[in-house]
Design a protein around this motif. Structure first.
Motif, PDB file in Angstrom:
ATOM      1  N   ARG A  16      -3.822   9.406 -13.546  1.00 15.05           N
ATOM      2  CA  ARG A  16      -4.185  10.381 -12.297  1.00 15.05           C
ATOM      3  C   ARG A  16      -4.726  11.540 -12.848  1.00 15.05           C
ATOM      4  O   ARG A  16      -4.730  12.097 -13.646  1.00 15.05           O
ATOM      5  N   ARG A  17      -5.812  11.756 -12.001  1.00 15.94           N
ATOM      6  CA  ARG A  17      -6.816  12.808 -12.365  1.00 15.94           C
ATOM      7  C   ARG A  17      -7.070  13.804 -11.350  1.00 15.94           C
ATOM      8  O   ARG A  17      -7.683  14.562 -11.339  1.00 15.94           O
ATOM      9  N   ASP A  18      -6.198  13.824 -10.204  1.00 10.03           N
ATOM     10  CA  ASP A  18      -6.553  14.662  -9.030  1.00 10.03           C
ATOM     11  C   ASP A  18      -5.189  15.575  -8.882  1.00 10.03           C
ATOM     12  O   ASP A  18      -4.183  15.235  -9.733  1.00 10.03           O
ATOM     13  N   ARG A  55      -0.617  15.289 -12.567  1.00 10.51           N
ATOM     14  CA  ARG A  55      -1.883  15.284 -13.167  1.00 10.51           C
ATOM     15  C   ARG A  55      -2.100  14.727 -14.355  1.00 10.51           C
ATOM     16  O   ARG A  55      -1.094  15.362 -15.197  1.00 10.51           O
ATOM     17  N   ASP A  56      -2.567  13.922 -14.833  1.00  8.90           N
ATOM     18  CA  ASP A  56      -2.871  13.261 -16.090  1.00  8.90           C
ATOM     19  C   ASP A  56      -1.754  12.362 -16.546  1.00  8.90           C
ATOM     20  O   ASP A  56      -1.578  11.947 -17.637  1.00  8.90           O
ATOM     21  N   GLY A  57      -0.749  11.799 -15.715  1.00  2.00           N
ATOM     22  CA  GLY A  57       0.291  11.165 -15.921  1.00  2.00           C
ATOM     23  C   GLY A  57      -0.114   9.776 -15.693  1.00  2.00           C
ATOM     24  O   GLY A  57      -1.177   9.561 -15.098  1.00  2.00           O
ATOM     25  N   THR A  58       0.692   8.770 -15.967  1.00  2.87           N
ATOM     26  CA  THR A  58       0.213   7.320 -15.979  1.00  2.87           C
ATOM     27  C   THR A  58       0.961   6.602 -14.903  1.00  2.87           C
ATOM     28  O   THR A  58       2.369   6.695 -14.914  1.00  2.87           O
ATOM     29  N   LEU A  59       0.432   5.522 -14.288  1.00  8.96           N
ATOM     30  CA  LEU A  59       0.953   4.680 -13.307  1.00  8.96           C
ATOM     31  C   LEU A  59       0.612   3.490 -13.809  1.00  8.96           C
ATOM     32  O   LEU A  59      -0.387   3.041 -14.198  1.00  8.96           O
ATOM     33  N   LEU A  60       1.713   2.590 -14.069  1.00  9.88           N
ATOM     34  CA  LEU A  60       1.764   1.416 -14.229  1.00  9.88           C
ATOM     35  C   LEU A  60       2.120   0.336 -13.437  1.00  9.88           C
ATOM     36  O   LEU A  60       3.339   0.391 -12.955  1.00  9.88           O
ATOM     37  N   TRP A  61       1.606  -0.935 -13.121  1.00 10.44           N
ATOM     38  CA  TRP A  61       1.847  -1.753 -12.036  1.00 10.44           C
ATOM     39  C   TRP A  61       1.737  -3.014 -12.551  1.00 10.44           C
ATOM     40  O   TRP A  61       0.643  -3.443 -13.035  1.00 10.44           O
ATOM     41  N   THR A 112      -8.251   9.871  -7.086  1.00 12.22           N
ATOM     42  CA  THR A 112      -9.027  10.127  -8.353  1.00 12.22           C
ATOM     43  C   THR A 112      -8.083   9.781  -9.649  1.00 12.22           C
ATOM     44  O   THR A 112      -7.380  10.681  -9.749  1.00 12.22           O
ATOM     45  N   PHE A 113      -8.620   8.902 -10.130  1.00  9.54           N
ATOM     46  CA  PHE A 113      -7.913   8.414 -11.369  1.00  9.54           C
ATOM     47  C   PHE A 113      -8.908   7.521 -12.202  1.00  9.54           C
ATOM     48  O   PHE A 113     -10.082   7.202 -11.979  1.00  9.54           O
ATOM     49  N   GLU A 114      -8.432   7.433 -13.476  1.00 10.23           N
ATOM     50  CA  GLU A 114      -9.172   6.716 -14.650  1.00 10.23           C
ATOM     51  C   GLU A 114      -8.408   5.368 -14.791  1.00 10.23           C
ATOM     52  O   GLU A 114      -7.052   5.606 -15.393  1.00 10.23           O
ATOM     53  N   ARG A 146       0.785  -1.293  -0.131  1.00 16.17           N
ATOM     54  CA  ARG A 146      -0.005  -0.087   0.002  1.00 16.17           C
ATOM     55  C   ARG A 146       0.916   1.311  -0.090  1.00 16.17           C
ATOM     56  O   ARG A 146       0.492   2.303  -0.779  1.00 16.17           O
ATOM     57  N   ALA A 147       2.128   1.400   0.792  1.00 15.85           N
ATOM     58  CA  ALA A 147       2.972   2.447   0.869  1.00 15.85           C
ATOM     59  C   ALA A 147       3.500   2.624  -0.632  1.00 15.85           C
ATOM     60  O   ALA A 147       3.703   3.799  -0.867  1.00 15.85           O
ATOM     61  N   ALA A 148       4.072   1.563  -1.212  1.00 19.35           N
ATOM     62  CA  ALA A 148       4.391   1.690  -2.445  1.00 19.35           C
ATOM     63  C   ALA A 148       3.690   1.999  -3.457  1.00 19.35           C
ATOM     64  O   ALA A 148       3.837   2.907  -4.375  1.00 19.35           O
ATOM     65  N   VAL A 149       2.469   1.715  -3.566  1.00 13.19           N
ATOM     66  CA  VAL A 149       1.445   2.110  -4.583  1.00 13.19           C
ATOM     67  C   VAL A 149       1.180   3.515  -4.544  1.00 13.19           C
ATOM     68  O   VAL A 149       1.023   4.149  -5.350  1.00 13.19           O
ATOM     69  N   ARG A 150       1.106   4.072  -3.094  1.00  9.06           N
ATOM     70  CA  ARG A 150       0.642   5.340  -2.912  1.00  9.06           C
ATOM     71  C   ARG A 150       1.961   6.377  -3.153  1.00  9.06           C
ATOM     72  O   ARG A 150       1.559   7.337  -3.806  1.00  9.06           O
ATOM     73  N   ASN A 151       3.121   5.779  -2.929  1.00  7.24           N
ATOM     74  CA  ASN A 151       4.285   6.640  -3.329  1.00  7.24           C
ATOM     75  C   ASN A 151       4.227   6.759  -4.845  1.00  7.24           C
ATOM     76  O   ASN A 151       4.789   7.576  -5.562  1.00  7.24           O
ATOM     77  N   ALA A 152       4.029   5.459  -5.596  1.00  3.24           N
ATOM     78  CA  ALA A 152       4.152   5.502  -6.953  1.00  3.24           C
ATOM     79  C   ALA A 152       3.143   6.596  -7.661  1.00  3.24           C
ATOM     80  O   ALA A 152       3.280   7.419  -8.447  1.00  3.24           O
ATOM     81  N   TYR A 153       1.872   6.434  -6.930  1.00  2.00           N
ATOM     82  CA  TYR A 153       0.750   7.391  -7.552  1.00  2.00           C
ATOM     83  C   TYR A 153       1.101   8.774  -7.152  1.00  2.00           C
ATOM     84  O   TYR A 153       1.012   9.691  -8.283  1.00  2.00           O
ATOM     85  N   ASP A 154       1.429   9.131  -5.914  1.00  5.82           N
ATOM     86  CA  ASP A 154       1.827  10.605  -5.847  1.00  5.82           C
ATOM     87  C   ASP A 154       3.096  10.922  -6.380  1.00  5.82           C
ATOM     88  O   ASP A 154       3.483  12.306  -6.634  1.00  5.82           O
TER      89      ASP A 154
END
Length: 214
Positions: free
Chosen positions: A212-214, A137-143, A178-180, A125-133
């Motif tokens: 990411r949308r927020d 905005r409007d950038g891409t996260l790939l896991w 908030t994400f798509e 959870r910490a790693a996913v949130r770090n990655a997202y953060d």
């Protein structure tokens, strides 16, 4: 991969250092097939490879014109990647994916990828949130990771169920963001079947791609 689990349980940075020093390459030299496929449609920009291991995905992106930051808690893995990446625009950073402070330029990355970082739920959870953060905005996260179903339906990968996950687990780690979602589910990856010579079998991976949308 780095900062995660081995085939049979968690491994710390020292253990990964020893593993990387023990062989020429632990992982394949080319990029992961899902990383390559999912990011091929994006124009080059700034990318973060979180838990980069020996840097195979970072090297691939840099070869296509991306400015890449490769983060891993194994200095030995990063050193191997740096030696393979002469002339490429990659910043090699020794840090843990679960605690890394983020983008030093403060602008956010166009892409953050995380490939086969196998962690128990709280660390994941910490790693996913770090990655997202880390993503603008409007950038891409790939896991990309070994899916939980691989334990009973696939071949290879970790045998510890606590470090396996589903796409729903990864999305749930981002509660409040908030994400798509562009892709979220399990996908088959054909690998050599260790039980039958000259035969291939499916390994099941979890792939999540979102904007990411927020």
């Amino acid at each position: 991969m780095g900062g995660g689990s081995g085939e049979n349980g968690p491994m710390d940075a020292e253990a990964w250092d020893e593993r990387y020093r023990a062989s020429e390459l632990v992982w394949s030299a080319g990029p992961n097939q899902f990383v390559e496929a999912e990011l091929s449609d994006l124009p080059p920009g700034r990318a973060l490879d979180l838990a980069a291991g020996e840097g195979r995905n970072a090297i691939s992106l840099a070869g296509r014109g991306w400015r890449v930051t490769a983060v891993d808690f194994s200095q030995a893995g990063l050193d191997k990647g740096r030696a393979l990446a002469v002339g490429l625009d990659i910043d090699w950073v020794c840090a843990d994916a679960t605690t890394w402070a983020g983008d030093p330029e403060g602008e956010g990355y166009d892409v953050c990828l995380v490939a086969y970082l196998q962690l128990a739920a709280d660390e994941r959870r910490a790693a996913v949130r770090n990655a997202y953060d880390s993503v603008r905005r409007d950038g891409t996260l790939l896991w990309v990771s070994h899916d939980l179903s691989n334990l009973t339906e696939g071949v290879g990968g970790p045998t510890d169920p606590t470090v396996l996950m589903t796409a729903d687990d990864v999305l749930g780690d981002l509660d409040g963001r908030t994400f798509e979602v562009q892709h979220a589910g399990r996908v088959a990856r054909l690998v050599a079947d260790g039980h039958r010579e000259d035969s291939m079998a499916a390994a099941w991976d979890c792939v999540v791609r979102l904007v990411r949308r927020d």
